[in-house]
Enzyme design. Sequence first.
Site, PDB file in Angstrom:
ATOM      1  CB  SER A  53       4.562  -8.480   0.009  1.00 43.34           C
ATOM      2  OG  SER A  53       4.968  -7.569   1.012  1.00 43.34           O
ATOM      3  CE1 TYR A  57       2.979  -4.136  -2.981  1.00 43.11           C
ATOM      4  CE2 TYR A  57       3.177  -4.629  -0.646  1.00 43.11           C
ATOM      5  CZ  TYR A  57       3.671  -4.715  -1.934  1.00 43.11           C
ATOM      6  OH  TYR A  57       4.841  -5.402  -2.186  1.00 43.11           O
TER       7      TYR A  57
END
Length: 252
Positions: A143, A156
Amino acid sequence: MSRFINQVAFITGAGSGIGRATALAFAEQGAQVVVAEVNELSGRQTVELVEQAGGQALFVACNVASPVEIEAAVHQTILAYGRLDIGVNNAGIGGKFARLTDQTQADFDQIMAINVGGVFYGMQAQIRQMIKQSGGKIVNVSSIAGIRGMAMGGPYSASKHAVIGLTKTAALEYVRKNIRVNAVCPVYTHSTMVDELISVAPNLEDRMRKVIPIGRFGEPQDIAQAILWLCSNENEFCTGQAIQMDGGLTAG
Ligand SMILES: NC(=O)c1ccc[n+]([C@@H]2O[C@H](COP(=O)([O-])OP(=O)(O)OC[C@H]3O[C@@H](n4cnc5c(N)ncnc54)[C@H](O)[C@@H]3O)[C@@H](O)[C@H]2O)c1
């Protein structure tokens, strides 16, 4: 174009979003696709969509946080199709949207188990098989939060940084075994995960869109096309990279 005829692509989290788009794109290009997914309903729907489009796919129930389940899923792939050419370790969760001090040990452990464990165990099982076959291609889905910090998403962001570390390490360790390992780093991309996130506040999507120079969110197909190129025969030389699919976000 049929870039993946006679090739088998194993994709985790292929029941939704980026994983589903990737499964459909591989199948369209001739690959036999394995949908390794914890959600049986959505995983089987992806298989149906592939078959409706004239492709070939297999659903395998798999929780990527379990090394036993991933190993079994790769084994089922070999039983069904006889080989494994491509691994896409895509399954992931967004976790809790909260500051570090409001994240619990359970929040942290869950995200690490799925987002990092899934990539680690996935690559172990895939690489063992690829070595037997003298090569293969792997793409891990990280990401932009694996490159930069993400306010309200500490675990995350940590998990996606870890995905890049594992990707680079595997690329170095297996480059002489003819295995190429890369990561893709999407910016906000329309999927179940992001649609849930933007639903928490009015105008959030507009505000998030404004920071992306290209002026829009990614679509799952945008990310799938990068994954396909990295796994194609057109890519022999790119390995150990984290390709930023971000509409220019990190260019500035
Ligand atoms: N959508 C974005 O904006 C975005 C941005 C950057 C990175 N990503 C990453 O892309 C990947 C795909 O996410 P998405 O946006 O398509 O989300 P999504 O929620 O639409 O899809 C994720 C899929 O993973 C599956 N999954 C979750 N936990 C699993 C487990 N333990 N075992 C097997 N499957 C599991 C889900 O059932 C779902 O089908 C994730 O790794 C995510 O972190 C997404």
